[in-house]
Structure formats: structure tokens, C-alpha cells
Design an enzyme around this catalytic site. Structure first.
Site, short mmCIF file in Angstrom:
data_model
loop_
_atom_site.label_atom_id
_atom_site.label_comp_id
_atom_site.label_asym_id
_atom_site.label_seq_id
_atom_site.Cartn_x
_atom_site.Cartn_y
_atom_site.Cartn_z
N ASP A 91 0.86 -1.19 0.00
CA ASP A 91 0.00 0.00 0.00
C ASP A 91 0.90 1.23 0.00
O ASP A 91 1.56 1.53 1.00
CB ASP A 91 -0.90 0.02 1.24
CG ASP A 91 -2.02 -1.02 1.19
OD1 ASP A 91 -1.89 -1.99 0.42
OD2 ASP A 91 -2.99 -0.88 1.95
N LYS A 153 -7.00 3.44 -3.02
CA LYS A 153 -7.32 3.39 -1.58
C LYS A 153 -7.53 4.80 -1.07
O LYS A 153 -6.79 5.72 -1.41
CB LYS A 153 -6.17 2.70 -0.83
CG LYS A 153 -6.31 2.67 0.68
CD LYS A 153 -5.13 1.93 1.31
CE LYS A 153 -5.12 2.07 2.82
NZ LYS A 153 -3.95 1.38 3.43
N LYS A 182 -10.32 0.28 -2.09
CA LYS A 182 -10.12 -0.01 -0.67
C LYS A 182 -10.51 1.22 0.14
O LYS A 182 -9.99 2.31 -0.08
CB LYS A 182 -8.67 -0.40 -0.38
CG LYS A 182 -8.40 -0.64 1.12
CD LYS A 182 -6.98 -1.14 1.37
CE LYS A 182 -6.70 -1.24 2.87
NZ LYS A 182 -5.32 -1.74 3.15
#
Length: 219
Positions: A91, A153, A182
């Protein structure tokens, strides 16, 4: 509400600066017990965590976290190191200042460089929605789509706010085919988690859902 399904979409997260190996091991134990999608932990614990869980649980870690203003070379090195240590998922935080300056090509190039350093591992791109305008979020949907990253995300959970339902709706309207979403930051209950899944999020970054399940078990 299918609690097992919610858990299967959760990246069970512990990124506190004060986290010890004992804390991380407990998160891994919970991830394995409750069947979460992964545990999301600091890079310094990736090797120990992967050695501990083996193939029983995916290990996710963060790159350029939480501010995103490292150089691309540093982010690439961090990513390669994490993958070497056993990370299954990455991430990364974008360079928010570059986006705000209109340097979309540079943002795209950096994500592509990190994606290459993943060597086939999953990449999620954190854009920190609470610091962006809607136009900037839409531009990031296009950039992430072009980059080859698997996910966009919402948040680090370390800035001024976390995921919102409106942001997931905006993503859903503007991401390209194959890009997943996400939602992370501020997901505090099973009801929140289900709402984000219903809106189309495929992953949830949260430390609280497993805690909520455990609390319900102890009633």
C-alpha cells in the site's frame, strides 16, 4: 449481515508508531483466526510476520507512509525490500504535492515504478482523499487506472479524516475496468464495513472490525 464475508474483505491493520512485535504477532493471530484478507503492518515487521504466518495469511505493508513525500527512488527501494522480506501486498502513498501542482505525469510515473518493484505482488495506491478536491480525486482515478495498480485506496488513517461513502461512490464512477477500491480509516463498526462493501469496496483497512467481532463473542 455475513460477518465472515466482512472479515474476508478486511486488511486487519496495526500501523501505530508504538507497535511492538508482541502487538504485531497478536494481530497476525487474529488475522489467521478470523480469516481476514491480510494484516497490514509496518515494514520493519514484515519478515518476522511472514516467517510467523507462512502461507496462512497475506502480509501487507505500507510504502512512503504516511505522508508520501519521499523520492521515487526511496519508495522503490522500500517496495523491493518489503517484497524481499515476504510482503504479499503493498500500500503506497502518492506524492500529494505533485498532484496538487498538476504534475499528473510524475505521479503516474512514480506509481508505475513502484508497481514494477512489486514484482507481481498486489499494489494499492493511497491517495489521501481528505486532502484532495473532487477534481483531484477524479484525476487520481484516471492515473491509478493507467498505472496498472490493482487498487485505489482512500486514506492512510493518519491525516484529517478517513474513508467516506461519497468518496467510494466517486471512485466507482471514475475508475477504469479492473481497478478495485479499498476504503480505509474511520471504519468503526460492522455496519460501517457492510456499507462500504455494499458501495463496491473490495477491501477495508481497519483495526476495529475484528475488535467488534471479538467484543460480540464476549457478550
Amino acid at each position: 449481515m455475513d460477518i465472515r464475508n466482512i472479515l474476508a474483505h478486511c486488511d486487519h491493520t496495526l500501523l501505530a508508531q508504538t507497535a511492538t512485535w508482541e502487538d504485531i504477532r497478536a494481530v497476525c493471530d487474529d488475522g489467521m483466526k478470523y480469516g481476514t484478507a491480510s494484516v497490514c503492518i509496518p515494514p520493519c515487521y514484515v519478515k518476522a510476520a511472514k516467517d510467523y504466518v507462512g502461507d496462512k495469511l497475506a502480509i501487507c505493508t505500507v510504502i512512503g507512509f504516511p505522508n508520501g513525500y519521499e523520492t521515487t527512488a526511496v519508495k522503490v527501494y522500500e517496495t523491493e525490500d518489503a517484497v524481499k522480506n515476504g510482503a504479499d501486498e503493498i500500500d503506497m502513498v502518492i506524492n500529494i504535492g505533485a498532484l496538487k501542482a498538476g504534475e499528473d505525469a510524475a505521479v503516474l510515473d512514480e506509481i508505475k515504478a513502484v508497481k514494477a518493484a512489486c514484482h507481481g505482488k498486489l499494489l494499492k495506491v493511497i491517495i489521501e482523499t481528505c486532502l484532495l478536491t473532487d477534481d483531484e480525486k477524479i484525476r487520481m482515478c484516471k492515473i491509478v487506472t493507467e498505472s496498472g495498480a490493482e487498487y485505489i485506496k482512500t486514506s492512510t488513517g493518519f491525516s484529517t479524516a478517513g474513508a467516506t461513502r461519497d468518496d467510494i461512490r466517486l471512485f466507482a464512477a471514475h475508475i477504469g475496468p479492473g481497478v478495485k477500491m479499498k476504503a480505509a480509516g474511520g471504519i468503526s463498526s460492522l455496519e460501517d464495513a457492510q456499507d462500504f462493501l455494499d458501495l463496491g469496496a473490495s477491501r477495508l483497512g481497519t483495526s476495529r472490525v475484528v475488535k467488534a467481532v471479538k467484543a460480540a463473542e464476549n457478550k
